[in-house]
Write an enzyme that holds these catalytic residues in place. Structure first.
Site, PDB file in Angstrom:
ATOM      1  CG  ASP A 121      -1.934  -0.987   1.249  1.00  0.00           C
ATOM      2  OD1 ASP A 121      -2.036  -1.427   0.144  1.00  0.00           O
ATOM      3  OD2 ASP A 121      -2.745  -1.337   2.250  1.00  0.00           O
ATOM      4  NE  ARG A 172      -4.686  -1.584  -4.176  1.00  0.00           N
ATOM      5  CZ  ARG A 172      -4.375  -1.892  -2.879  1.00  0.00           C
ATOM      6  NH1 ARG A 172      -3.753  -0.929  -1.967  1.00  0.00           N
ATOM      7  NH2 ARG A 172      -4.413  -3.201  -2.553  1.00  0.00           N
TER       8      ARG A 172
HETATM    9  C1  LIG Z   1      -8.744  -1.360  -3.176  1.00  0.00           C
HETATM   10  C2  LIG Z   1      -8.336   0.146  -2.630  1.00  0.00           C
HETATM   11  C3  LIG Z   1      -7.174   0.227  -2.308  1.00  0.00           C
HETATM   12  C4  LIG Z   1      -6.759   1.295  -1.783  1.00  0.00           C
HETATM   13  N1  LIG Z   1      -5.340   1.762  -1.349  1.00  0.00           N
HETATM   14  C5  LIG Z   1      -4.912   2.854  -1.138  1.00  0.00           C
HETATM   15  C6  LIG Z   1      -3.436   3.083  -0.696  1.00  0.00           C
HETATM   16  O1  LIG Z   1      -2.606   2.024  -0.699  1.00  0.00           O
HETATM   17  N2  LIG Z   1      -3.284   4.260  -0.487  1.00  0.00           N
HETATM   18  C7  LIG Z   1      -4.034   5.337  -0.493  1.00  0.00           C
HETATM   19  O2  LIG Z   1      -3.756   6.509  -0.102  1.00  0.00           O
HETATM   20  N3  LIG Z   1      -5.184   5.142  -0.797  1.00  0.00           N
HETATM   21  C8  LIG Z   1      -5.893   4.007  -0.933  1.00  0.00           C
HETATM   22  N4  LIG Z   1      -6.987   3.819  -1.417  1.00  0.00           N
HETATM   23  C9  LIG Z   1      -7.993   4.978  -1.226  1.00  0.00           C
HETATM   24  C10 LIG Z   1      -8.514   5.750  -2.324  1.00  0.00           C
HETATM   25  O3  LIG Z   1      -7.205   6.436  -2.390  1.00  0.00           O
HETATM   26  C11 LIG Z   1      -9.286   6.693  -2.205  1.00  0.00           C
HETATM   27  O4  LIG Z   1      -9.344   7.553  -1.020  1.00  0.00           O
HETATM   28  C12 LIG Z   1     -10.627   6.026  -2.100  1.00  0.00           C
HETATM   29  O5  LIG Z   1     -10.739   4.725  -3.088  1.00  0.00           O
HETATM   30  C13 LIG Z   1     -11.870   7.057  -2.519  1.00  0.00           C
HETATM   31  O6  LIG Z   1     -11.715   7.333  -3.761  1.00  0.00           O
HETATM   32  P1  LIG Z   1     -12.630   7.094  -5.066  1.00  0.00           P
HETATM   33  O7  LIG Z   1     -11.788   7.045  -6.099  1.00  0.00           O
HETATM   34  O8  LIG Z   1     -13.427   5.754  -4.824  1.00  0.00           O
HETATM   35  O9  LIG Z   1     -13.468   8.274  -5.242  1.00  0.00           O
HETATM   36  P2  LIG Z   1     -14.554   9.148  -4.193  1.00  0.00           P
HETATM   37  O10 LIG Z   1     -14.743  10.632  -5.152  1.00  0.00           O
HETATM   38  O11 LIG Z   1     -14.048   9.165  -2.925  1.00  0.00           O
HETATM   39  O12 LIG Z   1     -15.701   7.933  -4.237  1.00  0.00           O
HETATM   40  C14 LIG Z   1     -16.680   7.998  -5.276  1.00  0.00           C
HETATM   41  C15 LIG Z   1     -17.951   7.456  -4.607  1.00  0.00           C
HETATM   42  O13 LIG Z   1     -17.857   6.317  -3.866  1.00  0.00           O
HETATM   43  C16 LIG Z   1     -18.543   6.494  -2.606  1.00  0.00           C
HETATM   44  N5  LIG Z   1     -17.498   6.144  -1.380  1.00  0.00           N
HETATM   45  C17 LIG Z   1     -16.322   6.408  -1.316  1.00  0.00           C
HETATM   46  N6  LIG Z   1     -15.573   6.199  -0.389  1.00  0.00           N
HETATM   47  C18 LIG Z   1     -16.889   6.013   0.476  1.00  0.00           C
HETATM   48  C19 LIG Z   1     -16.810   5.632   2.006  1.00  0.00           C
HETATM   49  N7  LIG Z   1     -15.801   5.406   2.841  1.00  0.00           N
HETATM   50  N8  LIG Z   1     -18.021   5.177   2.379  1.00  0.00           N
HETATM   51  C20 LIG Z   1     -19.257   5.098   1.496  1.00  0.00           C
HETATM   52  N9  LIG Z   1     -19.132   5.572   0.231  1.00  0.00           N
HETATM   53  C21 LIG Z   1     -18.039   5.867  -0.349  1.00  0.00           C
HETATM   54  C22 LIG Z   1     -19.266   7.543  -2.742  1.00  0.00           C
HETATM   55  O14 LIG Z   1     -20.546   7.345  -3.125  1.00  0.00           O
HETATM   56  C23 LIG Z   1     -18.421   8.463  -3.349  1.00  0.00           C
HETATM   57  O15 LIG Z   1     -19.328   9.692  -4.102  1.00  0.00           O
HETATM   58  C24 LIG Z   1      -7.596   2.633  -1.755  1.00  0.00           C
HETATM   59  C25 LIG Z   1      -8.887   2.369  -2.428  1.00  0.00           C
HETATM   60  C26 LIG Z   1      -9.265   1.120  -3.127  1.00  0.00           C
HETATM   61  C27 LIG Z   1     -10.624   1.090  -3.508  1.00  0.00           C
END
Ligand SMILES: Cc1cc2nc3c(=O)[nH]c(=O)nc-3n(C[C@H](O)[C@H](O)[C@H](O)COP(=O)(O)OP(=O)(O)OC[C@H]3O[C@@H](n4cnc5c(N)ncnc54)[C@H](O)[C@@H]3O)c2cc1C
Length: 291
Positions: A121, A172
């Site tokens: 990560d 990722r």
């Molecule tokens: C498999 C995976 C691994 C990850 N690993 C890392 C990492 O190693 N380092 C890192 O910095 N980040 C990591 N992340 C987190 C990532 O960086 C984002 O912060 C996170 O995915 C939210 O961004 P989004 O692209 O989903 O967009 P967003 O605009 O945040 O979300 C899109 C939509 O998804 C829904 N949503 C998003 N989050 C939530 C929530 N918590 N609860 C309910 N609904 C929600 C909402 O409807 C939102 O409008 C990871 C994410 C995933 C999916």
């Protein structure tokens, strides 16, 4: 998210831990490996792959970092025994990065020596250089069962993609969740999305296997228009959308965290859940005012 909600989200660390635990339970399999296995069995039955994360980023003692490495060995044993379709994700701080680079590398090597795929990560920017350095060292030592994460919100990410190109890294790609200054990270969601797409194209151009980790429909659509390796989502977020992707024939992996050190992870998930953060904070303020 309204301005009020944004302000309240910043106050979340003041919310009592039991309240945080209650509201964040959907994002975490539970405290034990058996909890994680149960969730992965369910996901696999739905055609979803998994990546198991042993929570532990609040680690501050060498002994605890070694225990996390050991916990990963137990995870691998269980993946093997139950024939789960899952790999693992590790946080370098959980393996001791804040204590010493060498300790962390030793612990990571122990985890990787199992031979199954290990995703490192990406954490906040105080760890980015060390993480990329460690990844390169491992790959140059001939270790291939390891992948990295790149964060589209960082201004440096496209440069990192180019720097890493000779390794054809398994990546990722996500937006990035840690709070970073505007000098290091884009803050406008449009810019983050644009950098995500640019980085995705550059990675594919370099021949990388790319996992598109997002719940953002715009970016899911971008992934669908390209030859990506897989989609990834977090446990407890947009599960129905994940099911639809699988039904349409796409590979989807779900991030399944478990363990006793649930607090920091839970806070981050609540902070990015627009509806939930405000609800919790208001409930807590209500309780305090009530007293
Ligand atoms: C498999 C995976 C691994 C990850 N690993 C890392 C990492 O190693 N380092 C890192 O910095 N980040 C990591 N992340 C987190 C990532 O960086 C984002 O912060 C996170 O995915 C939210 O961004 P989004 O692209 O989903 O967009 P967003 O605009 O945040 O979300 C899109 C939509 O998804 C829904 N949503 C998003 N989050 C939530 C929530 N918590 N609860 C309910 N609904 C929600 C909402 O409807 C939102 O409008 C990871 C994410 C995933 C999916």
């Amino acid at each position: 998210m309204t301005l009020l909600d944004r302000a309240i989200v910043r106050l979340l660390p003041a919310v009592p831990k039991p309240v945080v635990q209650l509201f964040s339970s959907r994002y975490i399999a539970g405290p034990t490996l058996a909890d994680a296995v149960g969730v992965v069995v369910r996901l696999n039955a739905e055609g979803k792959m998994a990546t198991i994360d042993v929570l532990g980023e609040e680690i501050v003692r060498e002994h605890d970092a070694r225990a996390i490495a050991q916990a990963y060995l137990d995870v691998f044993a269980e993946i093997e025994r139950r024939r789960l379709d899952s790999n693992v994700s590790v946080k370098l701080t959980a393996l001791g990065l804040n204590l010493s680079y060498e300790l962390c590398k030793e612990n990571l090597r122990e985890v990787i020596a199992q031979g199954k795929f290990v995703r490192i990560d990406m954490e906040d920017t105080s760890t980015t250089d060390d993480t990329l350095r460690l990844y390169r060292e491992l790959r140059e030592d001939g270790i291939d069962n390891v992948g990295i994460v790149l964060q589209a919100y960082l201004r440096r990410t496209l440069d990192d993609v180019h720097q890493l190109a000779d390794l054809q890294p398994n990546v990722r790609l996500c937006k990035g969740i840690y709070v970073e200054p505007p000098s290091l990270a884009f803050t406008d969601d449009g810019e983050v999305r644009a950098n995500f797409v640019r980085s995705l194209d550059a990675l594919l151009e370099a021949g990388s296997y790319v996992a598109v980790a997002t719940h953002d429909e715009y970016l899911i659509q971008q992934g669908l228009q390209r030859e990506i390796g897989e989609f990834q989502m977090l446990l407890g977020v947009r599960e129905q959308r994940g099911t639809e992707l699988v039904a349409a024939g796409h590979r989807l992996r779900v991030y399944v965290p478990f363990g006793e050190h649930w607090y920091a992870y839970s806070l981050r998930r609540l902070q990015e859940n627009p509806a939930m953060a405000g609800t919790i904070a208001r409930a807590t303020v209500g309780r305090l005012v009530g007293k």
